[in-house]
Scaffold this motif. Structure first.
Motif, short mmCIF file in Angstrom:
data_model
loop_
_atom_site.label_atom_id
_atom_site.label_comp_id
_atom_site.label_asym_id
_atom_site.label_seq_id
_atom_site.Cartn_x
_atom_site.Cartn_y
_atom_site.Cartn_z
N PHE A 59 0.86 -1.20 0.09
CA PHE A 59 0.15 0.03 0.22
C PHE A 59 0.84 1.24 0.17
CE2 PHE A 59 -3.46 -2.59 2.58
CZ PHE A 59 -4.02 -3.07 1.24
N LEU A 60 1.77 1.32 0.74
CA LEU A 60 2.72 2.28 1.11
C LEU A 60 3.47 2.53 -0.40
CD1 LEU A 60 4.28 2.00 4.72
CD2 LEU A 60 2.29 3.63 3.98
N GLU A 61 3.83 1.78 -1.01
CA GLU A 61 4.56 1.89 -2.33
C GLU A 61 3.73 2.46 -3.09
OE1 GLU A 61 6.01 -1.46 -6.02
OE2 GLU A 61 5.89 -1.83 -4.24
N LEU A 62 2.43 2.53 -3.18
CA LEU A 62 1.70 3.23 -4.17
C LEU A 62 1.24 4.32 -3.77
CD1 LEU A 62 -0.55 0.14 -5.26
CD2 LEU A 62 1.21 1.16 -6.52
N ILE A 63 0.90 4.60 -2.31
CA ILE A 63 0.43 5.65 -1.70
C ILE A 63 1.30 6.76 -1.68
CG2 ILE A 63 -0.40 6.66 0.25
CD1 ILE A 63 -2.15 4.17 0.63
N LEU A 64 2.57 6.64 -1.21
CA LEU A 64 3.65 7.42 -0.90
C LEU A 64 3.99 8.41 -2.07
CD1 LEU A 64 6.00 5.73 1.55
CD2 LEU A 64 4.34 7.47 2.23
N PRO A 65 4.14 8.03 -3.32
CA PRO A 65 4.54 8.91 -4.27
C PRO A 65 3.44 9.78 -4.57
CG PRO A 65 5.12 6.72 -4.94
CD PRO A 65 4.46 6.41 -3.67
N LEU A 66 2.13 9.35 -4.42
CA LEU A 66 1.08 10.29 -4.91
C LEU A 66 0.84 11.25 -3.55
CD1 LEU A 66 -1.36 11.15 -6.34
CD2 LEU A 66 -2.79 9.28 -5.28
N SER A 67 1.02 10.83 -2.36
CA SER A 67 0.71 11.51 -1.14
C SER A 67 1.84 12.82 -1.33
CB SER A 67 0.96 10.93 0.02
OG SER A 67 -0.02 9.73 0.12
N PHE A 68 3.19 12.35 -1.55
CA PHE A 68 4.16 13.38 -1.53
C PHE A 68 4.06 14.39 -2.57
CE2 PHE A 68 8.41 15.15 -2.42
CZ PHE A 68 8.94 15.54 -1.21
N PHE A 69 3.44 14.00 -3.95
CA PHE A 69 3.10 14.73 -4.82
C PHE A 69 1.98 15.95 -4.45
CE2 PHE A 69 0.74 15.19 -9.19
CZ PHE A 69 1.69 16.09 -9.62
N LEU A 70 0.88 15.10 -4.02
CA LEU A 70 -0.21 16.20 -3.63
C LEU A 70 0.27 16.98 -2.53
CD1 LEU A 70 -3.18 13.60 -3.67
CD2 LEU A 70 -2.52 15.46 -5.30
N GLY A 71 1.23 16.46 -1.57
CA GLY A 71 1.61 17.35 -0.54
C GLY A 71 2.24 18.67 -0.83
N ILE A 72 3.06 18.50 -1.88
CA ILE A 72 4.01 19.59 -2.54
C ILE A 72 2.78 20.77 -3.11
CG2 ILE A 72 5.46 20.47 -4.05
CD1 ILE A 72 7.08 17.64 -3.82
N LEU A 73 1.90 20.08 -3.69
CA LEU A 73 1.04 20.92 -4.49
C LEU A 73 0.14 21.84 -3.46
CD1 LEU A 73 -0.33 18.56 -7.13
CD2 LEU A 73 1.12 20.64 -7.54
N LEU A 74 -0.12 21.10 -2.29
CA LEU A 74 -1.27 21.65 -1.41
C LEU A 74 -0.46 22.63 -0.57
CD1 LEU A 74 -3.40 18.74 -0.43
CD2 LEU A 74 -4.08 20.36 -1.88
N ALA A 75 0.80 21.93 -0.07
CA ALA A 75 1.49 22.91 0.92
C ALA A 75 2.11 24.20 -0.16
CB ALA A 75 2.77 22.10 1.37
#
Length: 361
Positions: A59-75
């Motif tokens: 799960f983390l292998e798939l979630i972390l890239p997307l989460s970090f991508f969205l984290g940069i966009l939102l932050a």
């Protein structure tokens, strides 16, 4: 250093929030599937926690890239709305400095994703597959619920009034099964016994349910008579010896084994996916930086939809190419790297345009 800590905290906090939501959704969906199987008696409830725990690296292998991508966009989108990026640039913080600061946490996330893709995920997947195979071979006893009719396949239904938790002996057993006579005539066989327990033939590996003190009735459709057999001990074969689980699939192989089997298309496809997962994090970071720039009048979500579209396109192309490489349609030498290079070029182009116009402009 203060700027680094501030920006890193904003990115990682946003990433953690997004990852938590995505992880909850994905784990909830998988848990419902397993819980349904447990309710149907296919697997025991006691192993649900273990299965979910060993699914976590995948799960983390798939979630972390997307989460970090969205984290940069939102932050960064919020920082643009608050004009904080404008202040940082005015104080001498160059766009390249912002990119460097962002790449440092990106390296940490890339290392975590790489650890999952190259080591934890294949190990955990193999563990779950072996555990499920073991439960499939023991499903007759471990998942039988007292007071409930349960299907074992092949037209066989079993019922036990009570199950001894210590030695798994069945009390007041009822079995209904559909069979065919030697001449091909179908018949229904009903067996009742006071006691039952499972045993395995050491020579053949077949599993049997041994019944004691009962009766066996054979009923043929259209006949008014039934054959009755009274027995002291009777053995019902449940399943034949199960085949060993296929653990030589590329999905379960270690990364070292994949490196040794690079001539195999499936091994090459799996290897390139594992090596490309951390690379994907760095490329997404490069894409997210220019995409995070928003006009205060537009809101922080203005570029979220096109950014997600880019991510979906990136991931979809990788999966499609992985499948093509595994089937030998694309040479392993070329593989999935052109996709990474293409999106790297897009990221560099967007970054160049953003710097040319000014990150705060």
């Amino acid at each position: 250093m203060i700027i680094f800590r501030y920006l890193t905290r904003e990115i990682l906090l946003t990433m953690s929030a997004v990852a938590g939501v995505l992880l909850l959704v994905i784990m909830g969906s998988r848990f419902i599937r397993y819980f349904t199987s447990a309710a149907d008696g296919d697997i025991p409830v006691s192993i649900l926690g273990t299965l979910m725990l060993f699914h976590m690296p995948g799960f983390l292998e798939l979630i972390l890239p997307l989460s970090f991508f969205l984290g940069i966009l939102l932050a960064y989108g919020q920082l643009y709305l608050n004009s904080e990026i404008t202040v940082l640039v005015a104080c001498g913080t160059s766009p390249n400095r912002l990119l460097t600061v962002t790449l440092l946490p990106a390296l940490i996330v890339a290392v975590l994703v790489g650890a999952c893709s190259m080591w934890l995920t294949p190990t955990s997947s193999l563990h779950n597959e072996l555990l499920l195979e073991e439960q499939r071979s023991n499903v007759d006893f471990s998942s039988l619920t007292p007071g409930r009719f349960q299907s074992f396949g092949s037209g066989r239904t079993a019922y036990a009034n009570d199950v001894d938790e210590d030695d798994r002996r069945l009390q007041e057993v009822f079995i209904s099964e559909s069979q065919k006579r030697s001449d091909g005539t179908p018949e229904n066989v009903v067996t009742r016994a006071s006691l039952g327990y499972q045993t395995t033939d050491e020579d053949t590996g077949s599993r049997y349910l041994v019944l004691e003190d009962g009766d066996r009735y054979s009923v043929e459709a259209g006949r008014a008579e039934a054959e009755r057999l009274e027995f002291g001990t009777y053995a019902v074969r449940l399943t034949r010896a199960s085949e060993a689980v296929e653990t030589d699939d590329a999905e379960f192989a270690t990364t070292t084994d994949l490196l040794k089997g690079i001539d195999d298309p499936e091994a090459m496809a799996q290897l390139q996916w594992r090596l490309g997962a951390p690379v994907m994090v760095l490329i997404l970071t490069l894409l997210a930086m220019p995409l995070s720039k928003v006009n205060p009048r537009q809101g922080r979500f203005a570029k979220l939809l096109p950014a997600i579209f880019i991510y979906v396109a990136y991931l979809s192309l990788l999966l499609a190419t992985m499948d093509a490489v595994g089937k030998g349609k694309i040479p392993g030498v070329i593989g999935m790297w052109p996709i990474h290079l293409a999106f790297l070029a897009i990221g560099l182009l967007l970054t160049f345009n953003a710097q040319r116009k000014g990150m705060s402009g």
